[in-house]
Design a protein around this motif. Structure first.
Motif, short mmCIF file in Angstrom:
data_model
loop_
_atom_site.label_atom_id
_atom_site.label_comp_id
_atom_site.label_asym_id
_atom_site.label_seq_id
_atom_site.Cartn_x
_atom_site.Cartn_y
_atom_site.Cartn_z
N GLY A 97 -1.07 -6.45 -0.52
CA GLY A 97 -1.68 -5.24 0.04
C GLY A 97 -1.49 -4.13 -0.97
O GLY A 97 -1.02 -4.40 -2.10
N CYS A 98 -1.80 -2.91 -0.57
CA CYS A 98 -1.75 -1.85 -1.59
C CYS A 98 -0.34 -1.35 -1.85
O CYS A 98 -0.12 -0.53 -2.74
CB CYS A 98 -2.68 -0.71 -1.20
SG CYS A 98 -2.04 0.24 0.16
N THR A 99 0.67 -1.83 -1.09
CA THR A 99 2.05 -1.42 -1.35
C THR A 99 2.48 -1.79 -2.78
O THR A 99 3.11 -0.99 -3.47
CB THR A 99 2.99 -2.08 -0.32
OG1 THR A 99 2.59 -1.67 0.98
CG2 THR A 99 4.43 -1.69 -0.53
N HIS A 126 0.87 7.21 4.68
CA HIS A 126 1.58 5.98 5.06
C HIS A 126 2.80 5.88 4.15
O HIS A 126 2.76 6.32 2.99
CB HIS A 126 0.62 4.80 4.83
CG HIS A 126 1.11 3.48 5.28
ND1 HIS A 126 2.07 2.75 4.60
CD2 HIS A 126 0.77 2.72 6.34
CE1 HIS A 126 2.29 1.61 5.22
NE2 HIS A 126 1.53 1.56 6.30
N ALA A 128 3.82 3.69 2.39
CA ALA A 128 3.51 3.00 1.12
C ALA A 128 3.05 3.97 0.05
O ALA A 128 3.15 3.67 -1.14
CB ALA A 128 2.44 1.93 1.35
N ASN A 181 -4.31 6.66 8.20
CA ASN A 181 -4.22 5.44 9.01
C ASN A 181 -3.83 5.76 10.46
O ASN A 181 -3.74 4.87 11.28
CB ASN A 181 -3.20 4.46 8.42
CG ASN A 181 -1.78 4.96 8.52
OD1 ASN A 181 -1.49 6.09 8.18
ND2 ASN A 181 -0.88 4.13 9.01
N ASP A 206 -4.99 6.64 -2.16
CA ASP A 206 -4.81 5.46 -1.32
C ASP A 206 -6.05 5.35 -0.43
O ASP A 206 -6.21 6.11 0.53
CB ASP A 206 -3.53 5.64 -0.48
CG ASP A 206 -3.34 4.51 0.51
OD1 ASP A 206 -4.20 3.63 0.60
OD2 ASP A 206 -2.31 4.54 1.22
N GLN A 209 -7.67 3.04 4.02
CA GLN A 209 -8.30 3.29 5.32
C GLN A 209 -9.70 3.88 5.16
O GLN A 209 -10.29 4.35 6.12
CB GLN A 209 -7.43 4.23 6.16
CG GLN A 209 -6.10 3.65 6.55
CD GLN A 209 -6.22 2.46 7.49
OE1 GLN A 209 -7.26 2.24 8.13
NE2 GLN A 209 -5.16 1.68 7.61
N SER A 234 -6.11 -2.28 0.11
CA SER A 234 -5.60 -3.59 0.55
C SER A 234 -6.77 -4.49 0.93
O SER A 234 -7.60 -4.10 1.76
CB SER A 234 -4.72 -3.43 1.80
OG SER A 234 -3.63 -2.57 1.54
N HIS A 236 -6.67 -7.11 2.75
CA HIS A 236 -6.62 -7.58 4.15
C HIS A 236 -7.18 -6.54 5.12
O HIS A 236 -7.37 -6.84 6.30
CB HIS A 236 -5.20 -8.00 4.56
CG HIS A 236 -4.25 -6.85 4.65
ND1 HIS A 236 -4.06 -6.14 5.81
CD2 HIS A 236 -3.45 -6.28 3.73
CE1 HIS A 236 -3.17 -5.19 5.59
NE2 HIS A 236 -2.78 -5.25 4.33
N LYS A 237 -7.43 -5.32 4.63
CA LYS A 237 -8.09 -4.31 5.47
C LYS A 237 -9.58 -4.26 5.14
O LYS A 237 -10.30 -3.40 5.62
CB LYS A 237 -7.47 -2.94 5.23
CG LYS A 237 -6.00 -2.85 5.67
CD LYS A 237 -5.49 -1.45 5.47
CE LYS A 237 -3.98 -1.35 5.51
NZ LYS A 237 -3.35 -1.62 6.78
C1 LIG Z 1 -3.24 4.28 4.47
C2 LIG Z 1 -2.39 3.06 4.21
N1 LIG Z 1 -1.74 2.98 3.06
C3 LIG Z 1 -0.98 1.92 2.75
C4 LIG Z 1 -0.83 0.88 3.64
C5 LIG Z 1 0.04 -0.27 3.27
O1 LIG Z 1 -0.77 -1.36 3.03
P1 LIG Z 1 -0.22 -2.84 2.86
O2 LIG Z 1 0.70 -3.09 3.99
O3 LIG Z 1 -1.48 -3.63 2.89
O4 LIG Z 1 0.44 -2.91 1.54
C6 LIG Z 1 -1.46 0.94 4.87
C7 LIG Z 1 -1.29 -0.15 5.86
O5 LIG Z 1 -1.39 0.00 7.02
C8 LIG Z 1 -2.29 2.05 5.16
O6 LIG Z 1 -2.94 2.15 6.31
#
Ligand SMILES: Cc1ncc(COP(=O)(O)O)c(C=O)c1O
Length: 492
Positions: A97-99, A126, A128, A181, A206, A209, A234, A236-237
């Motif tokens: 994911g983008c983390t 978020h 992350a 998010n 980021d 969303q 990410s 998966h989103k």
């Molecule tokens: C705005 C935003 N940034 C970062 C993340 C983190 O993404 P991931 O868990 O896919 O790494 C999310 C996940 O919900 C998110 O909504």
């Protein structure tokens, strides 16, 4: 292919569960902000690729050639999605994911300009897009939002400008989400980029969303000062579960800097005394064996989105969102968070709300157990933002901090319910959510008596128990597949 054909092309739209009242009903999936459902045609491309599966980084045998080509194609799709110039930008895949790309960017940018020890990060991020900067960037200063709780708006550009002045010469970068998010509120990322660039600061966006809901280009006008330096998201989103996180980055951020991770596939040569890095993008930024299948599935999903047209996706979703917001706002007893004026503060398809006198945990549980509406509740890994939105009502609780149950009471009230839309969301999904909310508002006492709350603020039904294993058992599913295999001699 029509828009409706695309909207039916998702795995899991017909998933059914047995509910607490005994009905067997179709799931209404309104949790797309967490993860979207899988696009079937994109999964098909990944499955077909598996017939040719081999590692990348070689063009020699047929399968390796196919793998390397498909992987490069996936990178190209990521660049195209955000209209990034491939000569000046690179797309890199990392993690799940983008983390992972956000952590990597925070480390890289800190290493790149250690003398710039401040990162400006919006209050709505978020975790992350907050914690990696706290860990690596030196000092994080949070940029406030416009408006007042609970009707907060987007990033306050005047406050951002003040911070850029106050920390003149020290701000390495500004990190901000393209859309929240929690509330779906959209930030003016290109205006933010112009302000940041005027102070020689970079901008990290980021877009996790945003990109499933609306287009986003590296530059909105073509003007260089409005270009985003890094965009992360990410997979998966974006309708590709199991795919990596993505960073589309200006090459100049990376050139001349040691890549964050080292290993195979990113060096020209290695000697006992040292190594020579590859100058090629994205290879030098992607050490080790990549998640080829996930990346290609994502590339296919991104291609589908572009074929459908991001403007069309956005316009269709906005119509549904406006309806949902109007219905919720008209219901006595419902509080929707964030600035309600769409002209002043645009939003994408994510809505956070609470119902008067009902804990967010109970609302989300009843929506699931009795209405088969899958929503999320809590603070959505954006605790500072959610607390800020809730500030007036948390103060009004007037909790005694010395009371034995103070922490539990706070947990039960500190949070919201979040409904989020996807390309597959239909009118009947929205209708099911609204019906569930009306039911909860009409019979709050009835539902309270059916559940017990634990100390974490979760609610357990007194008689209904749908354990995960009873709903889907991986072991039993494998047993059935293996039994079929031995019965028919078919290839699975
Ligand atoms: C705005 C935003 N940034 C970062 C993340 C983190 O993404 P991931 O868990 O896919 O790494 C999310 C996940 O919900 C998110 O909504």
């Amino acid at each position: 292919m029509s828009f409706d054909d695309f909207r039916r092309d998702f795995i899991g739209l017909d998933t059914r569960y047995r509910l607490a009242d005994g009905r067997l009903a179709r799931r209404h999936y309104l949790d797309s902000a967490a993860s979207t459902l899988a696009l079937r045609s994109a999964r098909h491309v990944a499955d077909e690729l598996l017939r040719h599966y081999a590692n990348t980084h070689s063009d020699l045998h047929f399968s390796a050639r196919i793998a390397s080509h498909a992987y490069a194609w996936a990178h190209g799709q990521a660049l195209e999605l955000v209209r990034a110039d491939p000569d000046r930008y690179t797309a890199c895949f990392a993690g799940s994911g983008c983390t992972a790309p956000l952590n990597r960017l925070a480390r890289t940018l800190a290493m790149r300009r250690p003398e710039r020890d401040v990162a400006l990060v919006s209050l709505m991020e978020h975790h992350a897009n907050d914690l990696p900067h706290r860990k690596h960037a030196g000092q994080v200063v949070h940029i406030p939002l416009t408006g007042a709780s609970p009707a907060l708006g987007a990033v306050d550009l005047a406050a951002l400008e003040r911070f850029l002045e106050q920390y003149r010469g020290r701000v390495n970068y500004v990190a901000v989400s393209a859309a929240s998010n929690v509330t779906g509120i959209v930030n003016p990322v290109h205006d933010i980029a112009a302000l940041a660039h005027a102070h020689d600061a970079w901008v990290v966006v980021d877009a996790s969303q945003r990109l499933a809901h609306a287009p986003l280009a590296i530059s909105d006008t073509g003007a260089a000062e409005r270009e985003l330096d890094a965009v992360v998201f990410s997979g998966h989103k974006l309708y590709a579960p199991g795919s990596p996180g993505v960073a589309v980055m200006r090459r100049a951020l990376l050139e001349g800097c040691e890549p964050d991770e080292v290993g195979g596939g990113m060096v020209e040569d290695v000697y006992p005394s040292g190594y020579r890095l590859s100058a090629r993008f994205p290879d030098r930024e992607e050490a080790g064996t990549p998640n080829l299948v996930g990346a290609v599935q994502l590339g296919a999903a991104l291609s589908v989105l572009q074929r459908v047209g991001m403007q069309r996706i956005h316009a269709t979703e906005q119509e549904r969102l406006r309806y949902l917001l109007a219905e919720l706002s008209a219901m006595p007893g419902v509080r929707v968070y964030g600035d309600p004026d769409p002209e002043r503060t645009p939003r994408l398809g994510t809505v956070a709300f609470n119902l008067n006198g009902l804990d967010h945990g109970l609302v989300a549980t009843v929506l699931n157990d009795y209405h088969n509406v899958a929503v999320r509740n809590g603070c959505f890994c954006a605790h500072p933002y959610v607390r800020e939105l809730l500030k007036p009502e948390l103060w009004a609780l007037d909790l005694d901090p010395d009371a034995d149950d103070a922490a539990t009471s706070l947990k039960r009230r500190q949070g919201m319910v979040r409904a989020s839309l996807g390309l597959y969301t239909q009118d009947d999904d929205i209708a099911a959510l609204l019906a569930g909310i009306r039911d909860l508002l009409a019979r709050p006492g009835h539902y309270r008596t059916l559940y017990d709350a634990d100390t974490d603020g979760n609610f357990r039904h007194r008689t209904f128990n749908a354990a995960a294993k009873a709903l889907f058992d991986p072991e039993a599913t494998l047993d059935r597949a293996l039994a079929r295999l031995s019965a028919t001699d078919d290839v699975l």
